[in-house]
Write an enzyme that holds these catalytic residues in place. Structure first.
Site, PDB file in Angstrom:
ATOM      1  CG  HIS A 260     -11.081 -15.004   4.517  1.00  0.00           C
ATOM      2  ND1 HIS A 260     -10.122 -15.959   3.851  1.00  0.00           N
ATOM      3  CD2 HIS A 260     -10.420 -14.688   5.744  1.00  0.00           C
ATOM      4  CE1 HIS A 260      -9.306 -16.129   4.505  1.00  0.00           C
ATOM      5  NE2 HIS A 260      -9.096 -15.352   5.755  1.00  0.00           N
TER       6      HIS A 260
ATOM      7  CG  HIS B 242      -3.299  -1.958  -0.542  1.00  0.00           C
ATOM      8  ND1 HIS B 242      -2.366  -1.312   0.172  1.00  0.00           N
ATOM      9  CD2 HIS B 242      -2.610  -3.174  -0.914  1.00  0.00           C
ATOM     10  CE1 HIS B 242      -1.117  -1.874   0.578  1.00  0.00           C
ATOM     11  NE2 HIS B 242      -1.346  -3.070  -0.084  1.00  0.00           N
TER      12      HIS B 242
ATOM     13  CG  HIS C 297     -13.111  11.946  -2.401  1.00  0.00           C
ATOM     14  ND1 HIS C 297     -12.690  12.776  -3.274  1.00  0.00           N
ATOM     15  CD2 HIS C 297     -14.060  12.459  -1.698  1.00  0.00           C
ATOM     16  CE1 HIS C 297     -13.017  13.930  -2.845  1.00  0.00           C
ATOM     17  NE2 HIS C 297     -14.082  13.769  -2.038  1.00  0.00           N
TER      18      HIS C 297
ATOM     19  CG  ASN D 273       2.465  -2.019  -0.143  1.00  0.00           C
ATOM     20  OD1 ASN D 273       1.857  -1.613   0.767  1.00  0.00           O
ATOM     21  ND2 ASN D 273       2.552  -3.157  -1.006  1.00  0.00           N
TER      22      ASN D 273
ATOM     23  CB  CYS E 148      -1.745  -5.143   2.567  1.00  0.00           C
ATOM     24  SG  CYS E 148      -0.128  -5.376   2.291  1.00  0.00           S
TER      25      CYS E 148
ATOM     26  CG  HIS F  85       6.077   9.037  -6.965  1.00  0.00           C
ATOM     27  ND1 HIS F  85       6.522   9.971  -6.166  1.00  0.00           N
ATOM     28  CD2 HIS F  85       6.820   8.838  -7.826  1.00  0.00           C
ATOM     29  CE1 HIS F  85       7.572  10.584  -7.086  1.00  0.00           C
ATOM     30  NE2 HIS F  85       7.710  10.111  -8.055  1.00  0.00           N
TER      31      HIS F  85
END
Length: 539
Positions: free
Chosen positions: A338, A435, A431, A468, A259, A464
């Site tokens: 990573h 994720h 802002h 995802n 993702c 909502h």
């Protein structure tokens, strides 16, 4: 060290009305215990420190030196009359004309070399997020009913998915390929994968090209990321074929990167733009839900079914200086972390087959803890790049204090269990686009980073409304902020994503202009007036 109890969180889950047994007809509840993210909070809140302190530290050097320079310059100039001042300047210029010309030439040469050698700025011209058609909209109740009718899941699997959905933070208007669960056949096929890829990618790109008025043949760099579905020819080749792009385009296809791959794709596009100036780069981020659908009984592999939904984003990047006036955002920083060297982190999100040979994505119960460790490393690296000097000074002093006095106080003082000071990232960003993976993860991020409900509103509302959507979710969140007209000139946006590997990546954008009411292509326009919707908080 923190006790094991401090690392756990509890949640009361309503399991509905008992259908049989001695408690038939009564409400039943269960208590769910989860492992929290590692606690990043500072040992001392220092909430008494006001903004005046930050201002004083940030501008202290100027406040101290400018008055002295003004006094010295005023005293020197004030001792001369107007005529004497001009006379001295003309005489110096006449006698030292060669020196003045030489100095001016060196100055111009140095300035030219500086501007020619510095990396070109990467601009985000605009972006688009795909919004599926309404016939693909599925509520939570419809999801369970369609899953039951498909005959692919037993009652235990259906009940587990229902419980996950009810506590997921996902609403009743997310999108899913209905053929995945409405058909008795195997829908995780190459045919279905290509059909979904064609729908979401071309839909997002059509909107992007329409908004930016850029022709597909003008694009010199194309980067596509999709973790699970990687056909041959590649997804990037599908796009090139569909839009008949030019033959010398530099195309890249990123697979299996989870993702957070959307930020990796932006990083690659930036590097390619630096090597190929005066160019356009398109970044496409998506995930094919249907191809990754799991129809077995393994609970850890059923979790992705409950969270992942259809979505895709497309960005147009440029390093052309003439695009300065029309760009929306300027790329400031990218920080990548990573943790793949650690075996536990490497296997926390793992694609494999179950005992019945059904392919799926296995999610470890340690995902939240592992993700928190990667996040801590990432934000610690990001901090010096974005935080005001005052926050960095506080962090350094706190770290120095813990090293000098922490070991001596261990076991003898209540301060020995204090944790490192974590800076206030609300001072660096206006802002936040975190994720939208799940309600549990967002709850922990908000608690540990001390974010307000408004700071995390875009992430919660995206989860909502759209679920995802994997690597494209951070762009649906930015689209939400634009639809709310909250982005102003000079605002900094922090996009944070994490995924398999295990990886945690951050990208920082600076707004080039105030984003007014967006065009008809914004995916939130038909529902933005209803948001934010009230959501229950975890207990």
């Amino acid at each position: 060290m923190a006790s094991e109890r401090d690392l756990l969180s509890t949640e009361i889950v309503n399991r509905g009305i008992e259908s049989s047994g001695p408690n038939a007809g009564s409400l039943t509840f269960s208590v769910r215990v989860r492992r929290r993210l590692p606690d990043f909070l500072q040992s001392v809140n220092l909430k008494y420190v006001k903004l005046g302190y930050h201002y004083l530290i940030n501008h202290g050097i100027y406040l101290a030196t400018i008055p002295v320079l003004v006094l010295v310059f005023s005293a020197e100039v004030g001792s001369l009359s107007k005529e004497e001042l001009w006379k001295n300047l003309l005489e110096d210029a006449r006698h030292d004309l060669a020196n003045v010309i030489a100095f001016f030439g060196v100055f111009v040469f140095t300035l030219s070399v500086y501007f020619m050698s510095r990396p070109r700025t990467t601009y985000l011209i605009d972006f688009a997020c795909y919004k599926p058609s309404d016939d693909l909209k599925v509520s939570k109740e419809q999801f369970i009913e369609l899953a039951r009718k498909s005959g692919k899941f037993d009652e235990a699997s259906l009940e587990f998915q229902k419980r996950m959905l009810m506590s997921s933070g996902i609403g009743d208007e997310t999108y899913i390929p209905k053929a995945v669960i409405a058909s008795n056949e195997n829908c995780a096929s190459m045919k279905e994968g290509r059909a979904e890829a064609t729908s979401v990618m071309f839909g997002a790109l059509d909107e992007l090209f329409e908004k930016t008025k850029v022709r597909p043949k003008d694009v010199g760099i194309l980067v596509v990321n999709c973790s699970i579905f990687n056909p041959t020819p590649s997804l990037s080749a599908m796009i090139i074929n569909h839009y008949k792009m030019r033959g010398n385009i530099l195309s890249y296809n990123l697979g299996g990167m989870g993702c957070s791959a959307g930020i990796i794709a932006v990083d690659l596009a930036r590097d390619m733009l630096e090597s190929n100036p005066n160019n356009y780069a398109v970044v496409v981020s998506s995930e094919m839900v249907g191809f990754n659908w799991y129809q077995g009984k393994e609970r850890s592999m059923l979790i992705p079914n409950c969270f992942f939904r259809m979505g895709c984003s497309a960005l147009l990047l440029s390093n052309k200086r003439r695009d300065y006036s029309r760009a929306k955002y300027r790329l400031e920083h990218i920080v990548r972390t990573h943790k793949g060297a650690d075996d536990r982190s490497f296997r926390c999100v793992y694609q494999e087959e179950d005992e019945q040979r059904f392919k799926g994505l296995k999610v470890s119960k340690d995902l939240v803890e592992i993700g928190g460790d990667a996040l801590k490393t990432n934000i610690t690296t990001l901090g010096p790049l974005v935080l005001p000097f005052s926050e960095q000074l506080l962090f350094f002093v706190n770290l120095l204090w813990s090293h000098l006095f922490g070991s001596n106080a261990a076991g003898n003082s209540p301060n020995s269990s204090k944790k490192p000071y974590i800076p206030d990232y609300k001072l660096a960003f206006e802002h936040f686009c975190l994720h939208a993976s799940s309600k549990t993860v967002l709850d922990e991020l908000q608690r540990n980073l001390e974010l307000s409900d408004k700071n995390i509103e875009a992430s919660r509302m995206t989860l909502h409304r759209f679920g995802n959507t994997s690597s494209s979710s951070i762009w649906y969140e930015l689209a939400y902020l634009e639809a709310k007209e909250r982005v102003k000139r000079g605002d900094r946006v922090w996009q944070l994503a994490f995924g398999s590997g295990f990886k945690c990546n951050s990208v920082v954008w600076s707004s080039m202009r105030r984003v007014k009411k967006p065009s008809r292509n914004n995916p939130w326009l038909d529902c933005i007036d209803r948001y934010p919707v009230p959501l229950p908080h975890s207990l």
